[in-house]
Design a protein around this motif. Structure first.
Motif, PDB file in Angstrom:
ATOM      1  N   ALA A 252       0.950  -1.314  -0.076  1.00  0.00           N
ATOM      2  CA  ALA A 252      -0.051  -0.179  -0.116  1.00  0.00           C
ATOM      3  C   ALA A 252       0.854   1.179   0.106  1.00  0.00           C
ATOM      4  CB  ALA A 252      -0.953  -0.103   1.132  1.00  0.00           C
ATOM      5  N   PHE A 256       1.058   4.477  -2.759  1.00  0.00           N
ATOM      6  CA  PHE A 256       0.862   5.530  -2.346  1.00  0.00           C
ATOM      7  C   PHE A 256       1.845   6.432  -2.614  1.00  0.00           C
ATOM      8  CE2 PHE A 256      -2.313   3.970   1.149  1.00  0.00           C
ATOM      9  CZ  PHE A 256      -3.367   4.054   0.370  1.00  0.00           C
ATOM     10  N   ASP A 282       2.265  13.885   2.275  1.00  0.00           N
ATOM     11  CA  ASP A 282       1.226  13.395   1.220  1.00  0.00           C
ATOM     12  C   ASP A 282       1.026  11.915   1.629  1.00  0.00           C
ATOM     13  OD1 ASP A 282       0.918  15.533  -0.094  1.00  0.00           O
ATOM     14  OD2 ASP A 282       2.346  15.054  -1.662  1.00  0.00           O
ATOM     15  N   SER A 286      -2.248  10.017   2.818  1.00  0.00           N
ATOM     16  CA  SER A 286      -2.944   8.719   1.865  1.00  0.00           C
ATOM     17  C   SER A 286      -3.338   7.661   2.937  1.00  0.00           C
ATOM     18  CB  SER A 286      -1.751   8.497   0.980  1.00  0.00           C
ATOM     19  OG  SER A 286      -1.664   9.317   0.004  1.00  0.00           O
ATOM     20  N   PHE A 287      -2.357   7.202   4.022  1.00  0.00           N
ATOM     21  CA  PHE A 287      -2.547   6.203   4.715  1.00  0.00           C
ATOM     22  C   PHE A 287      -3.842   6.476   5.420  1.00  0.00           C
ATOM     23  CE2 PHE A 287       1.930   4.831   4.403  1.00  0.00           C
ATOM     24  CZ  PHE A 287       1.518   3.385   3.993  1.00  0.00           C
ATOM     25  N   THR A 288      -4.076   7.492   6.056  1.00  0.00           N
ATOM     26  CA  THR A 288      -5.165   7.861   6.988  1.00  0.00           C
ATOM     27  C   THR A 288      -6.502   8.127   6.132  1.00  0.00           C
ATOM     28  OG1 THR A 288      -4.531  10.349   7.045  1.00  0.00           O
ATOM     29  CG2 THR A 288      -3.550   8.786   8.744  1.00  0.00           C
ATOM     30  N   ALA A 289      -6.157   8.825   5.229  1.00  0.00           N
ATOM     31  CA  ALA A 289      -7.717   9.016   4.291  1.00  0.00           C
ATOM     32  C   ALA A 289      -8.148   7.818   3.687  1.00  0.00           C
ATOM     33  CB  ALA A 289      -7.384  10.288   3.275  1.00  0.00           C
ATOM     34  N   SER A 290      -7.236   6.978   3.453  1.00  0.00           N
ATOM     35  CA  SER A 290      -7.774   5.625   2.764  1.00  0.00           C
ATOM     36  C   SER A 290      -8.203   4.687   3.847  1.00  0.00           C
ATOM     37  CB  SER A 290      -6.518   4.937   1.950  1.00  0.00           C
ATOM     38  OG  SER A 290      -5.467   4.384   2.770  1.00  0.00           O
ATOM     39  N   GLY A 291      -7.833   4.912   5.155  1.00  0.00           N
ATOM     40  CA  GLY A 291      -8.305   4.164   6.061  1.00  0.00           C
ATOM     41  C   GLY A 291      -7.183   2.652   6.208  1.00  0.00           C
ATOM     42  N   THR A 292      -6.326   2.999   5.545  1.00  0.00           N
ATOM     43  CA  THR A 292      -5.117   1.717   5.370  1.00  0.00           C
ATOM     44  C   THR A 292      -4.352   1.630   6.774  1.00  0.00           C
ATOM     45  OG1 THR A 292      -4.934   2.213   2.973  1.00  0.00           O
ATOM     46  CG2 THR A 292      -3.199   0.790   4.173  1.00  0.00           C
ATOM     47  N   THR A 294      -4.381   4.152  10.790  1.00  0.00           N
ATOM     48  CA  THR A 294      -4.812   5.242  11.570  1.00  0.00           C
ATOM     49  C   THR A 294      -3.663   5.744  12.271  1.00  0.00           C
ATOM     50  OG1 THR A 294      -5.544   3.831  13.290  1.00  0.00           O
ATOM     51  CG2 THR A 294      -7.043   4.379  11.651  1.00  0.00           C
TER      52      THR A 294
END
Length: 314
Positions: A252, A256, A282, A286-292, A294
């Motif tokens: 992931a 990203f 960035d 990307s990690f937090t916005a995608s929920g991958t 927290t």
């Protein structure tokens, strides 16, 4: 023997986490440890340790990652204090307070960092006048990573990791760390799985592993892209075998836009190298916005090792 009456009321030391840019694992030694060649980098994710004179040897732990850290005699920071006291003929106990912001059992040497900070803080509290080399001798008795956390910066570790040689590195490298939100990984369990994988594949470990020249060149040049291309951890396959989600997390992060990613040490924290500060922001978003993920931490390296700071900043 040093008297606590002449010492300041408390001393605070700040200590960084580490990431292994390269970790090469050789065969098992007679003492049960593996022969290693590793390239350490200290990064700007810190614990603080405060020591003060007390009636008994005690430790308290606070902070983001306080859960799971023992407050008994087997706490590594408390062991560091008592070992230094024994070596220096100090009889006055101390109370150790740890502010824990480095992940526990995450492959970032959180326990070793606290031990290194405690050595530095107690040495100052007791006014021992010890050199860093003398402290490193004691640090090596506590754990393989402890001597490096006294040095900080970027360094090559050999032996079982405790023999530290500073490495030349230019510039600042930008990192994003994703600490595990699930079960940590036991270092002995990861090494055991590594040994099983090596045996199953019919491999013969290098009896005398040495750093990759391409890595040393990338560090000397301050070249993040070149460094990303040679990031390597022999324990990664074992960590992913025990925690398959770590492989998904690496995939992931690369998707990203990270330059490179790897399991940090024995895991399960995953480290991603980024091109610059903006790229690190960035990637974290990307990690937090995608929920991958927290729980995401940005940091830079290299930074200094354990050092005393004014108590007011603790």
């Amino acid at each position: 023997m040093t008297s606590a009456l002449l010492s300041p009321p408390s001393v605070t030391a700040r200590v960084p986490a580490k990431v292994n840019l390269e970790l090469l694992v050789g065969p098992v030694r007679d003492d049960g440890f593996h022969t290693l060649s590793t390239v350490y980098q200290a990064v700007s994710l810190h614990d603080t340790v405060t020591v003060r004179p007390a009636q008994e040897w005690e430790v308290a732990v606070h902070g983001t990652f306080a859960d799971g850290v023992p407050t008994t005699a087997d706490n590594l920071a408390l062991r560091a204090a008592t070992l230094l006291a024994e070596a220096a003929d100090v009889v006055e106990p101390v109370h150790v307070t740890i502010r824990k912001e480095i992940p526990v059992a995450g492959g970032m040497a959180g326990g070793s960092a606290d031990a290194a900070a405690t050595l530095v803080a107690c040495e100052h509290l007791w006014d021992l006048g010890m050199t860093k080399d003398a402290l490193c001798d004691i640090a090596a008795e506590l754990g393989s990573d402890v001597p490096f956390l006294l040095h900080g910066g970027t360094a090559v570790g050999s032996g079982r990791g405790e023999i530290v040689t500073p490495a030349l590195a230019r510039g600042t490298f930008h990192w994003v760390f994703v600490p595990s939100t699930g079960t940590g990984l036991s270092t002995p369990a990861v090494y055991g799985e590594h040994d099983r994988i090596v045996a199953r594949r019919g491999l013969t470990p290098d009896p005398d592993p040495t750093p990759n020249p391409a890595m040393m060149s990338a560090l000397l040049g301050g070249d993040a892209e070149a460094l990303a291309a040679v990031l390597h951890n022999d324990l990664q396959d074992a960590a992913v075998a025990l925690r398959p989600d770590l492989g998904d997390l690496i995939d992931a992060g690369m998707g990203f836009g990270a330059l490179g990613g790897l399991v940090s040490g024995s895991g399960p924290t995953v480290a991603f190298l980024c091109a610059d500060a903006e790229a690190a922001i960035d990637l974290a978003v990307s990690f937090t916005a995608s929920g991958t993920a927290t729980n995401v931490v940005r940091a830079t390296g290299p930074v200094a090792g354990a050092q005393v700071v004014p108590t007011s900043r603790a």
